[in-house]
Enzyme design. Structure first.
Site, PDB file in Angstrom:
ATOM      1  CG  ASP A 190     -10.268   1.239 103.997  1.00  0.00           C
ATOM      2  OD1 ASP A 190     -10.845   0.953 102.926  1.00  0.00           O
ATOM      3  OD2 ASP A 190      -9.524   0.448 104.593  1.00  0.00           O
TER       4      ASP A 190
ATOM      5  CG  ASN B 184       0.945  -3.833 108.231  1.00  0.00           C
ATOM      6  OD1 ASN B 184      -0.225  -4.189 108.070  1.00  0.00           O
ATOM      7  ND2 ASN B 184       1.334  -2.578 108.045  1.00  0.00           N
TER       8      ASN B 184
ATOM      9  CG  HIS C  54      -3.349  -2.930 107.421  1.00  0.00           C
ATOM     10  ND1 HIS C  54      -2.289  -2.623 106.609  1.00  0.00           N
ATOM     11  CD2 HIS C  54      -4.366  -3.235 106.580  1.00  0.00           C
ATOM     12  CE1 HIS C  54      -2.644  -2.735 105.343  1.00  0.00           C
ATOM     13  NE2 HIS C  54      -3.906  -3.115 105.299  1.00  0.00           N
TER      14      HIS C  54
END
Length: 268
Positions: free
Chosen positions: A67, A137, A139
């Site tokens: 990313d 969470n 991800h």
């Protein structure tokens, strides 16, 4: 899914380094998928140390990062290009023209940029080994909860939790991005091997949901239950909510015997 539990975070990094080093020695033109964040830093330090000792060359390696923040300059200290240069690229013999991030500059169409990144990965022959961290969470990359489990590289809006978790890295006078380009979950699942590193008590619930929870878009990492060659490296704190530690240890001992005879990687 292979789950391996170590005493501490340093052992996780050392184990991950063995996987990367072994693959590069077996396949010098390896295509690596790389991650940013605090967890992989110790892995990159191990790899840099191995390179400086003359035990590891990245000369023929290509890399694709998971990313990059949307509309951030590569020279910005907060960019993931800067992160990778600081922790790995500037300290090994990798050709930096063979290192790729899913960038999207001002004025560029993120949808077109995502498709172009997918094409670059395809032209490189696909990712051999994808390194992953995991968010609190669940991800992976910036594939936040509710992300499609077959998604490809695209732009994502970050959740408030992710923005809060990352805020420690930004000073008060810096603008923190709220969007990022990320490999999709489908892109990650195309990798031949996946190596997920998780350390610390704050990752324990996400690890539990990944390993033992239902397959769900609410925990994107749970999709790794469906990957043929997913390896999960944990310290005891990250594994603290898992049951069956003795079974994981027993399985690891049996796999070590197989690896000693046939090697870590079976399809290169």
């Amino acid at each position: 899914m292979q789950v391996i539990i170590y005493d501490d975070a340093q052992q996780v990094a050392q184990s991950a380094a063995v996987w990367v080093k072994t693959l590069i020695q077996q396949k010098p033109d390896t295509v690596l998928g790389l991650a940013t964040g605090s967890t992989p830093i110790s892995l990159y330090k191990e790899l840099v140390d191995e390179h400086k000792k003359g035990n590891l060359s990245f000369a023929n390696v290509k890399s694709f990062n998971l990313d990059e923040y949307h509309q951030i300059e590569e020279t910005n200290p907060q960019s993931y290009r800067s992160f990778m240069k600081q922790h790995l690229f500037d300290h090994v013999d990798i050709d930096q023209s063979n290192t790729y991030l899913p960038t999207c500059a001002i004025g560029e169409n993120p949808r077109a940029q995502g498709l172009a990144y997918e094409e670059k990965i395809k032209q490189a022959g696909g990712i051999d080994l994808q390194i992953l961290g995991i968010g609190a969470n669940g991800h992976i990359g910036f594939n936040e909860p509710t992300s499609s489990l077959v998604s490809r590289t695209r732009i994502k809006t970050l959740t408030e939790q992710t923005i809060t978790d990352n805020s420690r890295l930004f000073s008060a006078d810096e603008e923190q991005p709220t969007m990022a380009m990320t490999m999709g979950i489908g892109t990650i699942m195309d990798s031949r091997y996946v190596l997920l590193m998780a350390t610390g008590k704050n990752k324990a619930k996400a690890v539990l949901d990944t390993v033992a929870g239902p397959l769900s878009a609410m925990c994107p990492a749970s999709v790794l239950q469906m990957h043929e060659n997913a390896v999960i490296l944990l310290d005891k704190e990250a594994a603290s909510e898992l049951a069956d530690h003795e079974y994981f240890q027993w399985t690891d001992e049996q796999n070590k015997k197989l690896n000693a005879e046939f090697g870590l990687f079976h399809n290169f």
